[in-house]
Scaffold this motif. Structure first.
Motif, PDB file in Angstrom:
ATOM      1  N   GLY A  40      46.693  36.615  43.660  1.00  0.00           N
ATOM      2  CA  GLY A  40      45.469  37.368  43.341  1.00  0.00           C
ATOM      3  C   GLY A  40      45.154  38.001  44.668  1.00  0.00           C
ATOM      4  O   GLY A  40      44.625  39.102  44.636  1.00  0.00           O
ATOM      5  N   PHE A  41      45.351  37.494  45.777  1.00  0.00           N
ATOM      6  CA  PHE A  41      45.060  38.009  47.010  1.00  0.00           C
ATOM      7  C   PHE A  41      45.867  39.165  47.501  1.00  0.00           C
ATOM      8  O   PHE A  41      45.349  40.314  47.742  1.00  0.00           O
ATOM      9  N   PHE A  42      47.014  39.118  47.273  1.00  0.00           N
ATOM     10  CA  PHE A  42      47.873  40.262  47.630  1.00  0.00           C
ATOM     11  C   PHE A  42      47.828  41.219  46.658  1.00  0.00           C
ATOM     12  O   PHE A  42      48.017  42.423  46.957  1.00  0.00           O
ATOM     13  N   ALA A  43      47.736  40.905  45.322  1.00  0.00           N
ATOM     14  CA  ALA A  43      47.782  41.915  44.322  1.00  0.00           C
ATOM     15  C   ALA A  43      46.674  43.093  44.445  1.00  0.00           C
ATOM     16  O   ALA A  43      46.413  44.184  44.115  1.00  0.00           O
ATOM     17  N   LEU A 107      52.155  47.171  38.849  1.00  0.00           N
ATOM     18  CA  LEU A 107      51.473  47.338  40.177  1.00  0.00           C
ATOM     19  C   LEU A 107      52.344  48.140  41.010  1.00  0.00           C
ATOM     20  O   LEU A 107      52.200  48.909  41.772  1.00  0.00           O
ATOM     21  N   ILE A 108      53.469  47.604  41.078  1.00  0.00           N
ATOM     22  CA  ILE A 108      54.675  47.974  41.953  1.00  0.00           C
ATOM     23  C   ILE A 108      54.815  49.587  41.364  1.00  0.00           C
ATOM     24  O   ILE A 108      55.096  50.560  42.276  1.00  0.00           O
ATOM     25  N   VAL A 109      55.012  49.589  40.095  1.00  0.00           N
ATOM     26  CA  VAL A 109      55.154  51.008  39.706  1.00  0.00           C
ATOM     27  C   VAL A 109      54.274  52.109  39.933  1.00  0.00           C
ATOM     28  O   VAL A 109      54.599  53.122  40.230  1.00  0.00           O
ATOM     29  N   THR A 110      53.056  51.646  39.804  1.00  0.00           N
ATOM     30  CA  THR A 110      51.965  52.508  40.105  1.00  0.00           C
ATOM     31  C   THR A 110      51.935  52.970  41.466  1.00  0.00           C
ATOM     32  O   THR A 110      51.824  54.203  41.794  1.00  0.00           O
ATOM     33  N   TRP A 111      51.916  52.202  42.371  1.00  0.00           N
ATOM     34  CA  TRP A 111      52.103  52.595  43.855  1.00  0.00           C
ATOM     35  C   TRP A 111      53.105  53.402  44.259  1.00  0.00           C
ATOM     36  O   TRP A 111      53.252  53.984  44.939  1.00  0.00           O
ATOM     37  N   PHE A 112      54.195  52.761  43.590  1.00  0.00           N
ATOM     38  CA  PHE A 112      55.592  53.876  44.041  1.00  0.00           C
ATOM     39  C   PHE A 112      55.489  55.291  43.573  1.00  0.00           C
ATOM     40  O   PHE A 112      55.748  56.092  44.002  1.00  0.00           O
ATOM     41  N   MET A 113      54.917  55.129  42.277  1.00  0.00           N
ATOM     42  CA  MET A 113      54.809  56.559  41.806  1.00  0.00           C
ATOM     43  C   MET A 113      53.400  57.219  42.489  1.00  0.00           C
ATOM     44  O   MET A 113      53.581  58.632  42.728  1.00  0.00           O
ATOM     45  N   PHE A 187      49.001  58.440  53.118  1.00  0.00           N
ATOM     46  CA  PHE A 187      50.289  58.240  52.560  1.00  0.00           C
ATOM     47  C   PHE A 187      50.725  56.799  52.947  1.00  0.00           C
ATOM     48  O   PHE A 187      51.284  56.103  52.526  1.00  0.00           O
ATOM     49  N   SER A 188      50.457  56.405  54.309  1.00  0.00           N
ATOM     50  CA  SER A 188      50.884  55.146  54.982  1.00  0.00           C
ATOM     51  C   SER A 188      50.242  54.129  54.498  1.00  0.00           C
ATOM     52  O   SER A 188      50.393  52.901  54.030  1.00  0.00           O
ATOM     53  N   LEU A 189      48.844  54.290  54.094  1.00  0.00           N
ATOM     54  CA  LEU A 189      47.993  53.368  53.334  1.00  0.00           C
ATOM     55  C   LEU A 189      48.569  52.807  52.035  1.00  0.00           C
ATOM     56  O   LEU A 189      48.811  51.684  51.735  1.00  0.00           O
ATOM     57  N   ASN A 190      49.082  53.796  51.465  1.00  0.00           N
ATOM     58  CA  ASN A 190      49.819  53.471  50.052  1.00  0.00           C
ATOM     59  C   ASN A 190      50.921  52.893  50.266  1.00  0.00           C
ATOM     60  O   ASN A 190      51.448  51.972  49.430  1.00  0.00           O
ATOM     61  N   VAL A 191      51.728  52.806  51.301  1.00  0.00           N
ATOM     62  CA  VAL A 191      53.055  52.061  51.711  1.00  0.00           C
ATOM     63  C   VAL A 191      52.535  50.847  51.714  1.00  0.00           C
ATOM     64  O   VAL A 191      53.228  50.017  51.433  1.00  0.00           O
ATOM     65  N   VAL A 192      51.458  50.534  52.458  1.00  0.00           N
ATOM     66  CA  VAL A 192      50.844  49.136  52.652  1.00  0.00           C
ATOM     67  C   VAL A 192      50.684  48.743  51.503  1.00  0.00           C
ATOM     68  O   VAL A 192      50.867  47.455  51.124  1.00  0.00           O
ATOM     69  N   SER A 193      49.913  49.354  50.651  1.00  0.00           N
ATOM     70  CA  SER A 193      49.728  48.859  49.214  1.00  0.00           C
ATOM     71  C   SER A 193      50.641  48.436  48.459  1.00  0.00           C
ATOM     72  O   SER A 193      50.883  47.424  47.868  1.00  0.00           O
ATOM     73  N   THR A 195      53.613  47.541  49.603  1.00  0.00           N
ATOM     74  CA  THR A 195      54.143  46.126  50.138  1.00  0.00           C
ATOM     75  C   THR A 195      53.454  45.125  49.773  1.00  0.00           C
ATOM     76  O   THR A 195      54.118  43.940  49.424  1.00  0.00           O
ATOM     77  N   SER A 196      51.995  45.227  49.682  1.00  0.00           N
ATOM     78  CA  SER A 196      51.228  44.068  49.416  1.00  0.00           C
ATOM     79  C   SER A 196      51.656  43.787  47.900  1.00  0.00           C
ATOM     80  O   SER A 196      51.682  42.386  47.728  1.00  0.00           O
ATOM     81  N   VAL A 197      51.520  44.664  46.798  1.00  0.00           N
ATOM     82  CA  VAL A 197      51.642  44.261  45.563  1.00  0.00           C
ATOM     83  C   VAL A 197      53.030  43.860  45.302  1.00  0.00           C
ATOM     84  O   VAL A 197      53.343  43.033  44.425  1.00  0.00           O
ATOM     85  N   SER A 198      54.112  44.231  46.231  1.00  0.00           N
ATOM     86  CA  SER A 198      55.565  43.620  46.104  1.00  0.00           C
ATOM     87  C   SER A 198      55.596  42.336  46.306  1.00  0.00           C
ATOM     88  O   SER A 198      56.155  41.237  45.609  1.00  0.00           O
ATOM     89  N   VAL A 199      54.709  41.625  47.497  1.00  0.00           N
ATOM     90  CA  VAL A 199      54.605  40.234  47.768  1.00  0.00           C
ATOM     91  C   VAL A 199      54.061  39.457  46.688  1.00  0.00           C
ATOM     92  O   VAL A 199      54.406  38.358  46.446  1.00  0.00           O
ATOM     93  N   ALA A 200      52.958  40.238  45.957  1.00  0.00           N
ATOM     94  CA  ALA A 200      52.368  39.633  44.847  1.00  0.00           C
ATOM     95  C   ALA A 200      53.265  39.263  43.619  1.00  0.00           C
ATOM     96  O   ALA A 200      53.350  38.263  43.296  1.00  0.00           O
TER      97      ALA A 200
END
Length: 498
Positions: A40-43, A107-113, A187-193, A195-200
């Motif tokens: 929940g935290f990383f998502a 979540l991964i698909v959303t932020w990758f797109m 764009f960099s912020l979305n890279v961090v996001s 990464t975070s949802v991938s960890v989740a």
């Protein structure tokens, strides 16, 4: 695509036999709870989310305001509505974990797109996947109830909700710091996001798989040992052997009783499959029983109406801020505002838990008064074209909503005759989404009126004002009726003494 404070979730308190291996003994509950909290935290740790609208309107995507507000954002509303009920059933049938994995993957698909999609149609598909994310939140908030004992529900609920809240707050603050102090690009912020949802998503694989659920996977009453005893939750005393507990499905409508000392017969305890027709019939029967309560119906009506307006405001508030003060021409503080509103809302929620008042008498009047404050904050946000006034109004708006939805939640739980919290919360949310879909199609969608942001917010302010008026009239009538009943009782008591 703002983070949603979607109320409720699949939270029916289902009593589970310990011998089935579903309620870990001792400290064993801590591991699945810790893993779920980490998920929940990383998502929710998504620093780019408060800056979504500036990102879509900026050079990275170069979309127009009409495309973003009238053609892209409405897709989330439509997809959430369509997916909510199927996901509700799938969550129970698949036993939570696969649906949590689906949320992580979405979540991964959303932020990758978000990073690489360029065309309008691709961004609309992105919103569909975010609809999958929000619809599957039900699995996150309900999973833990199939793993731990009834006595731990309050504790694990607070942990899971706090983890999601802290993750969103940390994400908002870190996003603001990275933009304002470190000068990072969106764009960099979305890279961090991403990464975070991938960890989740990786964390979700470590969740243990439950063996039961509310409707589709439960235990046959004829296979449960007769040596079951029940305990009064108020004093901890064993009351009696209770054959009434041995019913299908589960024992979720038994109040204040927890099964103890079940003789273990693992070979005999088999999942009993319930077909979809039987599930639908049971849901309909429970629906009629739950909504027969007048106070529950009143709070549910407010829940559905206000949540519809709340979703609309938080979905499009970034667009309003962007028009008041564009990101490309000046510094914005969207992340800080989201963090502050979330934290202050959490404080308000904590405080309301300690307020002693007669909600049965004054609840409707309170809903009317606070709904008026919400309407006023939205109106000020729309008419005073100052970014700091907009920020302050938004913070007030979110605090009041979080406060009221918390009151509504425990009032509905109090007035439930059977413990079907998931059903009631789910229906209330579904009605809210249906209303939101209608409002979106008429007001926002380019196929409807396709109104500009400022006109939309004027309509939302009027919407909350109408809610306030309805509950003011209803609350006044209720108080008058109660007063007359008291007078009649007093007159009857006086007459009996003569």
């Amino acid at each position: 695509m703002e983070a949603q404070d979607v109320p409720g979730g699949l939270q029916s308190r289902v009593v589970v036999p310990r011998s089935a291996g579903l309620a870990p003994r001792g400290c064993c509950w801590a591991l699945p709870t810790a893993v779920l909290c980490c998920y929940g935290f990383f998502a929710n740790l998504r620093p780019s989310e408060p800056f979504l609208t500036p990102y879509l309107l900026g050079p990275d995507k170069n979309l127009t305001e009409t495309q973003v507000f009238n053609e892209i954002y409405p897709v989330w509303t439509y997809s959430y509505l369509v997916l909510l009920f199927p996901v509700f059933l799938a969550t129970d049938y698949l036993r939570y974990k696969p649906v949590i994995l689906l949320q992580g993957l979405s979540l991964i698909v959303t932020w990758f797109m978000l990073l690489y999609a360029k065309e309008l149609l691709a961004i609309q598909f992105l919103e569909f996947f975010y609809g999958v994310v929000t619809a599957t939140e039900i699995a996150y908030y309900s999973y833990i109830y199939s793993i731990v004992d009834l006595a731990l529900y309050q504790k694990v609920t607070s942990y899971c909700r706090s983890a999601a809240l802290v993750g969103y707050t940390v994400g908002s603050i870190s996003g603001q710091v990275l933009v304002s102090v470190a000068g990072w690009s969106l764009f960099s912020l979305n890279v961090v996001s991403l990464t975070s949802v991938s960890v989740a998503f990786a964390m979700a694989w470590f969740l243990p798989m439950p063996h039961k659920s509310l409707f589709f996977h439960h235990f046959s009453s004829t296979q449960v040992s007769k040596e079951m005893k029940v305990v009064d939750c108020k004093n901890g005393a064993v009351v009696r052997d209770d054959p009434a507990l041995k019913r299908v499905p589960g024992w979720e409508d038994v109040e204040s009783k927890v099964p103890l000392n079940i003789e273990e017969h693992p070979a005999e305890l088999q999942d009993q499959k319930v077909n979809i027709v039987k599930v639908i019939k049971e849901l309909w029967k429970d629906f009629l029983q739950c909504y027969s309560s007048q106070p529950l119906l009143c709070w549910s009506v407010w829940w559905a109406l206000s949540t519809c307006g709340y979703f609309q405001v938080i979905n499009y508030t970034q667009g309003l801020w962007e028009l008041v003060q564009p990101f490309r021409s000046s510094e914005i503080y969207n992340g800080g505002v989201e963090a502050v509103s979330t934290l202050l809302g959490a404080v308000a929620v904590f405080v309301v838990g300690h307020i002693k008042t007669s909600w049965a008498t004054w609840g409707e009047i309170a809903l009317a008064l606070f709904s008026f404050f919400i309407a006023a904050s939205v109106y000020i946000m729309d008419t005073v074209r100052n970014i700091w006034v907009c920020y302050a109004s938004y913070i007030i708006f979110r605090i009041i909503y979080m406060l009221l939805i918390t009151i509504a939640t425990f009032q509905i739980a109090t007035n439930l005759s059977v413990e079907r919290y998931a059903l009631v919360f789910g229906i209330n949310t579904f009605i809210a989404l249906a209303l939101q879909t209608l409002l979106t199609f008429i007001v926002v969608d380019s196929k409807g009126l396709g109104l500009d942001i400022f006109t939309q917010f004027m309509i939302y302010a009027g919407y909350f004002a109408a809610i306030s008026a309805v509950f003011l009239i209803s609350g006044t009538c209720s108080i008058i009726k109660n007063y007359r009943r008291q007078e009649e009782r007093t007159d009857e008591a006086a007459a009996s003494l003569l």
